[in-house]
Design an enzyme around this catalytic site. Structure first.
Site, mmCIF file in Angstrom:
data_model
loop_
_atom_site.group_PDB
_atom_site.id
_atom_site.type_symbol
_atom_site.label_atom_id
_atom_site.label_comp_id
_atom_site.label_asym_id
_atom_site.label_seq_id
_atom_site.Cartn_x
_atom_site.Cartn_y
_atom_site.Cartn_z
ATOM 1 C CB CYS A 1 25.562 54.538 33.477
ATOM 2 S SG CYS A 1 24.065 54.998 34.347
ATOM 3 C CD1 TRP B 1 26.624 44.495 31.397
ATOM 4 C CD2 TRP B 1 24.913 43.257 32.089
ATOM 5 N NE1 TRP B 1 26.578 43.376 30.622
ATOM 6 C CE2 TRP B 1 25.527 42.596 31.022
ATOM 7 C CE3 TRP B 1 23.801 42.672 32.694
ATOM 8 C CZ2 TRP B 1 25.083 41.380 30.542
ATOM 9 C CZ3 TRP B 1 23.354 41.459 32.216
ATOM 10 C CH2 TRP B 1 23.990 40.833 31.157
ATOM 11 C CD GLN C 1 39.432 13.268 60.397
ATOM 12 O OE1 GLN C 1 39.986 13.093 59.303
ATOM 13 N NE2 GLN C 1 40.069 13.125 61.547
ATOM 14 C CB SER D 1 52.253 49.764 45.780
ATOM 15 O OG SER D 1 52.395 49.159 47.031
ATOM 16 C CB ILE E 1 27.249 21.056 54.587
ATOM 17 C CG1 ILE E 1 28.777 20.977 54.460
ATOM 18 C CG2 ILE E 1 26.817 20.818 56.035
ATOM 19 C CD1 ILE E 1 29.541 22.071 55.173
ATOM 20 N N GLY F 1 23.025 18.735 51.746
ATOM 21 C CA GLY F 1 22.511 17.639 50.921
ATOM 22 C C GLY F 1 21.317 18.088 50.089
ATOM 23 C CD GLU G 1 32.135 47.853 41.725
ATOM 24 O OE1 GLU G 1 33.237 48.133 42.182
ATOM 25 O OE2 GLU G 1 31.285 48.687 41.454
HETATM 26 C C1 LIG Z 1 24.060 42.151 38.096
HETATM 27 C C2 LIG Z 1 25.053 43.096 37.493
HETATM 28 C C3 LIG Z 1 25.128 44.398 37.964
HETATM 29 C C4 LIG Z 1 26.030 45.303 37.378
HETATM 30 N N1 LIG Z 1 26.044 46.613 37.793
HETATM 31 C C5 LIG Z 1 26.762 47.529 37.079
HETATM 32 C C6 LIG Z 1 26.647 48.923 37.342
HETATM 33 O O1 LIG Z 1 25.917 49.349 38.239
HETATM 34 N N2 LIG Z 1 27.342 49.785 36.552
HETATM 35 C C7 LIG Z 1 28.144 49.363 35.550
HETATM 36 O O2 LIG Z 1 28.728 50.188 34.870
HETATM 37 N N3 LIG Z 1 28.300 48.032 35.282
HETATM 38 C C8 LIG Z 1 27.623 47.116 36.023
HETATM 39 N N4 LIG Z 1 27.738 45.766 35.747
HETATM 40 C C9 LIG Z 1 28.611 45.350 34.645
HETATM 41 C C10 LIG Z 1 29.805 44.539 35.086
HETATM 42 O O3 LIG Z 1 30.751 45.358 35.702
HETATM 43 C C11 LIG Z 1 30.334 43.805 33.837
HETATM 44 O O4 LIG Z 1 29.412 42.769 33.557
HETATM 45 C C12 LIG Z 1 31.712 43.239 34.042
HETATM 46 O O5 LIG Z 1 32.649 44.271 34.105
HETATM 47 C C13 LIG Z 1 32.130 42.276 32.924
HETATM 48 O O6 LIG Z 1 31.881 42.807 31.669
HETATM 49 P P1 LIG Z 1 31.124 41.917 30.555
HETATM 50 O O7 LIG Z 1 29.870 41.412 31.205
HETATM 51 O O8 LIG Z 1 30.958 42.726 29.340
HETATM 52 O O9 LIG Z 1 32.042 40.683 30.310
HETATM 53 P P2 LIG Z 1 33.362 40.586 29.256
HETATM 54 O O10 LIG Z 1 34.158 41.794 29.483
HETATM 55 O O11 LIG Z 1 32.748 40.362 27.915
HETATM 56 O O12 LIG Z 1 34.034 39.326 29.796
HETATM 57 C C14 LIG Z 1 33.638 38.000 29.458
HETATM 58 C C15 LIG Z 1 34.686 37.036 29.987
HETATM 59 O O13 LIG Z 1 35.954 37.301 29.369
HETATM 60 C C16 LIG Z 1 36.936 37.546 30.354
HETATM 61 N N5 LIG Z 1 37.899 38.529 29.885
HETATM 62 C C17 LIG Z 1 37.664 39.733 29.293
HETATM 63 N N6 LIG Z 1 38.811 40.371 29.020
HETATM 64 C C18 LIG Z 1 39.804 39.568 29.469
HETATM 65 C C19 LIG Z 1 41.228 39.664 29.506
HETATM 66 N N7 LIG Z 1 41.877 40.731 29.025
HETATM 67 N N8 LIG Z 1 41.930 38.640 30.035
HETATM 68 C C20 LIG Z 1 41.298 37.553 30.528
HETATM 69 N N9 LIG Z 1 39.959 37.403 30.533
HETATM 70 C C21 LIG Z 1 39.242 38.401 30.012
HETATM 71 C C22 LIG Z 1 36.159 38.047 31.563
HETATM 72 O O14 LIG Z 1 36.877 37.895 32.760
HETATM 73 C C23 LIG Z 1 34.913 37.180 31.498
HETATM 74 O O15 LIG Z 1 35.180 35.942 32.069
HETATM 75 C C24 LIG Z 1 26.879 44.858 36.349
HETATM 76 C C25 LIG Z 1 26.802 43.530 35.902
HETATM 77 C C26 LIG Z 1 25.896 42.665 36.434
HETATM 78 C C27 LIG Z 1 25.795 41.273 35.880
#
Ligand SMILES: Cc1cc2nc3c(=O)[nH]c(=O)nc-3n(C[C@H](O)[C@H](O)[C@H](O)COP(=O)(O)OP(=O)(O)OC[C@H]3O[C@@H](n4cnc5c(N)ncnc54)[C@H](O)[C@@H]3O)c2cc1C
Length: 409
Positions: free
Chosen positions: A133, A167, A304, A338, A363, A365, A389
């Site tokens: 979490c 999440w 192709q 790195s 592919i 359809g 992740e």
């Molecule tokens: C099905 C599922 C399972 C999950 N499992 C786990 C789990 O087990 N444990 C856990 O801790 N979390 C878990 N997560 C959480 C997941 O890691 C987060 O959803 C993810 O890190 C993105 O965070 P957010 O959803 O708050 O999106 P945000 O951080 O709000 O991002 C929204 C958008 O803004 C973009 N963005 C944000 N900051 C920047 C930046 N500095 N530059 C450019 N773009 C940016 C992001 O790329 C994204 O496109 C899970 C999520 C899902 C959907």
């Protein structure tokens, strides 16, 4: 017999890993694939499949640790490719405890590893789960914004946790939750640590369960922590080590690392391998379809337009796998990422899975767009790999920093 991409990389799978791959593949063919559509529709953890996997030793601490510690570094990524080739939702139910296990195995003491990891897997007849979490409603990509607080009660030698996690894979249904919390908010992300919440601890409850686009056989939910008290020994790595780390940061002798970041970094090649598994499933299925589907008096694969699409799909799947194996091999041999090699594998594999599954729908359809064929499910499942992740944007940010040496934001 190693495949051409294995030989090209200069390494072949060991006999042990090749045998394990075939064994996991057989389980994916016989047990996972036939159950995939049903559990996707049910949107529930597939307990009977976990039980079957536990019975044969596939869902077990022993299997996970032996693949994680495989001397070549490829055991885990090869296993995950096969599981997710079978089905990503069921695959994540089988692999979800791994993230919590890695959090403790990477940063925990030997005693913590010995005490808690077995409780994240259980055994036949008593399957158990782990959950990691980190994310919160206001702290997704921005892990430094975590608000969950951990306060030490010295008299009782207990940590008191308060906050809301979101999440969380296996959140609320897991036996052991590993929670990232802030110990010293003045240090931002550097003041965070991870805590083990033992089974049945009062104050931890499941919040909303999410209804998702894909990987629907994997449970994702909020976890609410309301005055959760855990024994002092549940601070991952121990208090002495944490106090020493915080002192080094306070004295400016260390920049400090985020506990959650360390876990994510190590697990990225494994997550990439999951995406490769989905992409390979879609590639194989659509190639077979293109050989058999006849339009204008010839198989559609003779055009192709279709054959080139399949050529691109094959090349991208192999490229993603090679990046994944490189990162896994580097991690096992203690080489630092790195050039952000872990992030590269996750970025390329995740985006490949989304693109290749979309091409597979094209592919097939009209058939590709229906639930009578698996490619639409694979496309829904693939999308999570550009989000969790670390999103694709965050991976690019990490790679961009490595390439430029600048503080890219
Ligand atoms: C099905 C599922 C399972 C999950 N499992 C786990 C789990 O087990 N444990 C856990 O801790 N979390 C878990 N997560 C959480 C997941 O890691 C987060 O959803 C993810 O890190 C993105 O965070 P957010 O959803 O708050 O999106 P945000 O951080 O709000 O991002 C929204 C958008 O803004 C973009 N963005 C944000 N900051 C920047 C930046 N500095 N530059 C450019 N773009 C940016 C992001 O790329 C994204 O496109 C899970 C999520 C899902 C959907």
């Amino acid at each position: 017999m190693s495949s051409p991409d294995e030989r090209a990389a200069g390494f072949s799978l060991s006999v042990d890993v090749a045998q394990m791959r075939d064994w996991v593949h057989d389980f994916a063919v016989d047990v996972i694939r036939p159950a995939a559509a049903e559990w996707d529709e049910r949107e529930e953890t597939p307990w009977p499949i976990l039980e079957q996997a536990a019975k044969v030793g596939l869902y077990s601490l022993d299997f996970f640790s032996s693949q994680w510690l495989d001397p070549s570094g490829l055991g885990m990524v090869v296993a995950f490719e096969e599981l997710f080739w079978g089905d990503a939702g069921i695959g994540l139910s089988l692999a979800g405890s791994g993230l919590a296990a890695v959090a403790v195995a990477s940063n925990g003491t030997d005693e913590q590893i010995g005490e808690w990891l077995p409780q994240m897997f259980g055994g036949p007849g008593e399957v158990k789960l782990g959950a990691f979490c980190s994310s919160e409603p206001d702290a997704g990509s921005d892990v430094g914004a975590i608000r969950t607080r951990a306060v030490y009660d010295e008299a009782a030698d207990e940590w008191v946790l308060n906050g809301t996690k979101t999440w969380v894979t296996n959140g609320g249904i897991a036996d052991v939750h590993v929670v990232v919390a802030s110990v010293d908010p003045s240090l931002g992300s550097r003041g965070q640590a991870s805590f083990i919440v033992p089974p049945g601890t009062r104050g931890l409850s499941q919040g909303q369960k999410f209804r998702k686009h894909g990987i629907r056989a994997s449970h994702t939910a909020e976890v609410v922590l309301d005055d959760v008290r855990v024994p002092g020994r549940c601070l991952v790595g121990g208090k002495e080590r944490m106090d020493a780390r915080l002192a080094r940061i306070a004295e400016g002798r260390s920049s400090g690392e985020q506990a959650a970041m360390r876990t994510f970094e190590r697990s990225r090649p494994s997550v990439a391998a999951m995406a490769v598994g989905i992409a390979r499933a879609a590639l194989e299925y659509s190639a077979e379809y293109a050989r058999n589907r006849v339009q204008f008096g010839r198989p559609i694969g003779q055009n192709q337009a279709i054959a080139f699409m399949l050529a691109d799909m094959q090349a991208s799947v192999d490229a993603a796998r090679l990046l994944t194996w490189r990162a896994a091999w580097m991690a096992r041999h203690g080489l630092a990422f790195s050039r952000a090699e872990g992030s590269m594998s996750k970025l390329v594999a995740g985006e490949t899975a989304v693109r290749v599954t979309e091409q597979a729908i094209q592919i097939l359809g009209g058939n590709g767009y229906t639930r009578d064929f698996p490619v639409e499910r694979w496309h829904r499942d693939a999308k999570i790999f550009t989000i969790f992740e670390g999103t694709s944007e965050i991976q690019r940010m990490i790679i961009g920093r490595a390439v430029t040496g600048l503080d890219v934001r």
